[in-house]
Scaffold this active site. Structure first.
Site: not given
Ligand code: DON
Length: 570
Positions: A100, A380, A398, A400, A422, A451-452, A473-474
């Site tokens: 990360r 991501t 990712t 982000n 984040d 992070s997710s 997808g966050g």
């Molecule tokens: O680490 C995370 O949770 C976010 N930065 C992930 C971002 C993400 O999945 C964007 N996707 N479309």
């Protein structure tokens, strides 16, 4: 549509010079005996398989796929970002590599708020421009994985070379990718290198055009020869630090030199007798997933129809509680006390479950984080790779937001992340994904943003590997992974159906749920609303990819119908 290519090494060369539609490989089915790569770009999947054909293992292939995606999938694939790699070796050992991003040394708690306490927008914010980036971890993580878990049968340079060739010779843009550049032009055009490379200086790419990235090819050439050292201490490091300095960014040579990828103890839990292994903090994915699964385990979930209001009600209620805890407790464990074991314990889930009414929605205003002081004894782009020996890699990485901070570092072609978003730019206030995060996740120097991302591996009841998956997808990643896992375990779906099935998402705040319009009928949504739930949007709940091993030992690749990508097996 799912496609699997039976691949001959020579096709890889053809892939560099022909549009995708002209590739002549026969489409067979979604199963393969030896190995499999499921990623969001066909060329990247093919490169992974080619590395395995040369004798490399799943880890070697995963690195090659990640580097190829940095070229052919610039919206998310990267060397300017970071992520998590979960490895299951053929011997059944698990390794979790945390690469990360880390906040720069000069980062401060209030760096994203103006003198009136308001969040800065545009350049200087946590989402766009030079200050939005954390120190990238991708190459450090990949190198660590290569050295410790690679096969030693292919060299680092052999792994990097296909990506370099793709950057140097270019590749043909699909309609989706060409349109996506245009979709993001408002911010990409603010940064001269991003405008020149990805918007062709305003002469926008069209489907079928070739994108060539010579600067990125040069970086990859050096990385191939010199390793990650070039990025963190060499020519590329100097280019990054110089461009940052010239444009008000914080990342210095010192920050790059100090970046460390870390191995963490994988997070383990179970659901209905199946062991599940995933990423620990600084991801919140495993914490939220296990807490939600633990809450739901006590209900007769398999009896409920997969797409029914009664099941979605419970999913929403359990997720609401787990996300409330995420906001309070989850953060970089090197900086904050994260009570992970308590949060994922079955007994803690009992206390959280006790507040759920099976007939009526609760309000997020009334749901606070839980009390974890009663200690128990004691999230991501995602791709998955499996090799002929049974090694499996589940990797989510990712920058982000799509195209990250939109900044491309001069002389490198490297698109930088906006992962600083984040961290909690203003603790208690929503970020890009509407997530509210607490003090534990405040901005601090050298801290990893929460992070997710949830790269996950699920075992059969006898402990053998069953399937691996992850999503983009966050925060919706967590819902997608968790509900796909439940679809397999509770509803006997294969990995393809499990990933494609409709799903819901609720993240505590905002207090509304997302119901996918393709698959969840308005009748079902209306029942949920009549129970007191508030309907938010009806868009996609993330996009997932994964691989399952069937009873006959065949690998099955799965790419979410909600997105692009191709699984390639051999
Ligand atoms: O680490 C995370 O949770 C976010 N930065 C992930 C971002 C993400 O999945 C964007 N996707 N479309």
């Amino acid at each position: 549509m799912q496609r699997i290519r039976s691949l001959f090494a020579s096709l890889l060369i053809v892939a560099f010079i022909l549009p995708l539609g002209m590739l002549a490989a026969p489409v067979t089915d979604v199963r393969a005996k030896n190995g499999m790569v499921a990623s969001q770009h066909e060329l990247a999947s093919e490169i992974g398989v080619d590395i395995m054909r040369k004798g490399g293992n799943a880890v070697d292939a995963a690195i090659a796929v990640g580097l190829a995606l940095a070229v052919v999938y610039p919206e998310a694939g990267n060397i300017g970002g970071g992520g998590f790699m979960l490895v299951r070796t053929k011997a059944g050992e698990f390794h979790a590599i945390d690469y990360r991003e880390m906040a720069p040394g000069a980062a401060t708690r209030d760096m994203f708020v103006d003198k009136d306490g308001k969040l800065i927008v545009g350049e200087g914010s946590s989402t766009v421009g030079y200050r939005a980036s954390g120190v990238p971890g991708t190459l450090a993580g990949f190198e660590l994985a290569f050295k410790k878990y690679g096969s030693k049968k292919v060299t680092w340079q052999q792994i990097v070379e296909p990506a370099r060739l793709l950057a140097q010779n270019g590749y043909i843009l699909s309609k989706r990718l060409a349109d996506l550049f245009i979709g993001y032009r408002d911010t990409l055009e603010r940064y001269p290198e991003s405008k020149r490379i990805f918007l062709r200086d305003g002469n926008y790419f069209k489907e079928g055009d070739r994108l060539v990235q010579p600067e990125l090819a040069r970086v990859l050439g050096r990385v191939g020869r010199l390793g990650a050292a070039d990025f963190y201490r060499g020519e590329t490091a100097k280019l990054i630090a110089a461009d940052m300095k010239a444009n008000g960014g914080l990342i210095t040579l010192e920050d790059l030199k100090n970046y460390v990828a870390k191995e963490r103890k994988p997070l383990r839990g179970s659901y209905r007798g199946h062991d599940i292994v995933t990423m620990p903090p600084p991801s919140s994915g495993g914490l939220v997933m296990f807490q939600t699964l633990n809450i739901l385990e006590a209900y007769d979930m398999p009896k409920m129809a997969q797409n029914s209001a009664v099941r979605y009600h419970l999913l929403i209620e359990a997720s609401r509680r787990a996300f409330a805890d995420r906001a309070e407790y989850a953060a970089d464990p090197d900086f904050a006390d994260v009570p992970a074991e308590q949060l994922i314990s079955k007994s803690y889930a009992n206390t959280r479950r006790a507040t759920i009414d099976t007939k009526k929605a609760s309000s997020s205003l009334d749901i606070k984080f839980g009390d974890v002081t009663k200690r128990e004894p004691m999230e991501t782009t995602h791709y998955t790779v499996a090799d002929k020996d049974g090694n499996v890699v589940s990797n989510t990485y990712t920058i982000n937001d799509l195209y990250g901070s939109r900044v491309t570092i001069k002389g490198t072609g490297i698109l930088m992340n906006d992962e600083m978003d984040d961290l909690a730019a203003r603790p208690g206030k929503p970020n890009l994904f509407g997530l509210v995060q607490g003090e534990r996740n405040k901005v601090e120097p050298r801290k990893r943003p929460l992070s997710s991302m949830t790269p996950t591996i699920v075992m059969r009841k006898d402990g053998s590997f069953w399937f691996a998956l992850g999503a983009r997808g966050g925060p919706r990643i967590i819902s997608a992974v968790m509900q796909s896992v439940m679809n397999v375990i509770d509803h006997n779906m294969d990995i393809i159906d499990a990933i494609n099935a409709p799903r819901v998402h609720h993240q505590w705040l905002p207090d509304s749920f997302i119901a996918e319009s393709s698959g969840i009928s308005p009748d079902t949504t209306n029942i949920l609303v009549s129970m007191g739930h508030k309907l938010g949007s009806t868009g996609h709940v993330a996009t997932a990819t994964g691989i399952m091993r069937d009873e006959n030992g065949y690998w099955i690749g799965a790419i979410d119908k909600r997105s692009d990508g191709v699984a390639v097996g051999y």
